[in-house]
Design a protein around this motif. Structure first.
Motif, mmCIF file in Angstrom:
data_model
loop_
_atom_site.group_PDB
_atom_site.id
_atom_site.type_symbol
_atom_site.label_atom_id
_atom_site.label_comp_id
_atom_site.label_asym_id
_atom_site.label_seq_id
_atom_site.Cartn_x
_atom_site.Cartn_y
_atom_site.Cartn_z
ATOM 1 N N SER A 101 0.843 -1.196 0.000
ATOM 2 C CA SER A 101 0.000 0.000 0.000
ATOM 3 C C SER A 101 0.876 1.243 0.000
ATOM 4 O O SER A 101 1.889 1.298 0.686
ATOM 5 N N ARG A 135 0.550 4.223 1.383
ATOM 6 C CA ARG A 135 -0.102 5.103 2.350
ATOM 7 C C ARG A 135 0.898 6.105 2.878
ATOM 8 O O ARG A 135 2.021 5.752 3.210
ATOM 9 N N ALA A 166 -0.078 9.970 8.493
ATOM 10 C CA ALA A 166 -1.080 11.012 8.727
ATOM 11 C C ALA A 166 -0.508 12.420 8.768
ATOM 12 O O ALA A 166 -1.050 13.322 8.139
ATOM 13 N N LEU A 183 0.322 13.414 5.265
ATOM 14 C CA LEU A 183 -0.919 13.588 4.511
ATOM 15 C C LEU A 183 -1.559 14.927 4.847
ATOM 16 O O LEU A 183 -1.983 15.669 3.969
ATOM 17 N N GLN A 190 -12.184 11.117 7.226
ATOM 18 C CA GLN A 190 -10.726 10.932 7.200
ATOM 19 C C GLN A 190 -10.233 10.518 5.800
ATOM 20 O O GLN A 190 -9.632 9.457 5.633
ATOM 21 N N THR A 200 -8.248 10.049 2.271
ATOM 22 C CA THR A 200 -6.862 10.052 1.808
ATOM 23 C C THR A 200 -6.711 11.018 0.636
ATOM 24 O O THR A 200 -5.599 11.402 0.285
ATOM 25 N N HIS A 201 -7.818 11.394 0.025
ATOM 26 C CA HIS A 201 -7.837 12.395 -1.052
ATOM 27 C C HIS A 201 -9.171 13.123 -0.959
ATOM 28 O O HIS A 201 -10.208 12.488 -0.783
ATOM 29 N N SER A 251 -11.980 7.535 0.665
ATOM 30 C CA SER A 251 -11.913 7.184 2.080
ATOM 31 C C SER A 251 -12.027 5.684 2.282
ATOM 32 O O SER A 251 -12.847 5.023 1.630
ATOM 33 N N PRO A 266 -9.772 4.000 -1.356
ATOM 34 C CA PRO A 266 -8.401 4.255 -1.824
ATOM 35 C C PRO A 266 -7.993 3.323 -2.977
ATOM 36 O O PRO A 266 -7.344 3.765 -3.924
#
Length: 132
Positions: free
Chosen positions: A3, A5, A8, A11, A40, A42-43, A69, A106
């Motif tokens: 992943s 990722r 946080a 991000l 929350q 991710t984009h 998300s 995601p």
């Protein structure tokens, strides 16, 4: 496959940098803040499309949101849209006239990071109706 990722804090920093470029007006900022807190993502993109709908400058009435998300995993599109609507209940009851939603996980976003084209406005503006 591993992943991709982002931690946080990175991000959040990346998001602040991106969002500062096109922060928008007070309603756009409220939409962004509420969706970020509730889902929350991710984009997250908040696109003010009010000018395409004949409103006066700065009207902030028509938006498209792109929300990616992990909260959407396993949920059908209707349930995803309900989560977005719940986060924006006050805005939808007041100044927000129209909201188009792109809600992906995601993994879906990684496979297809394109926002579908929005249809043209068919409502026309008040000025156009007066001319008819």
């Amino acid at each position: 496959s591993p992943s991709l990722r982002m931690p946080a804090p990175l991000l959040a920093a990346a998001g602040r940098g991106l969002w500062a470029m096109g922060d928008g007006g007070p309603l756009a900022r409220a939409i962004r803040a509420k969706l970020a807190a509730a889902l929350q993502p991710t984009h997250l993109q908040v696109l003010d499309e009010s000018s395409r709908h004949g409103g006066p400058p700065g009207a902030e009435t028509h938006f498209t949101v792109v929300v990616v998300s992990g909260r959407f995993a396993g949920l059908p599109p209707l349930q995803r849209h309900r989560l977005v609507h719940a986060a924006l209940r006050a805005e939808l009851a007041g100044p927000l006239h129209a909201l188009a939603i792109v809600a992906r996980t995601p993994q879906q976003w990684e496979n297809d990071p394109l926002v579908p084209p929005r249809p043209p406005c068919l409502g026309g503006s008040k000025q156009e109706r007066r001319r008819d």
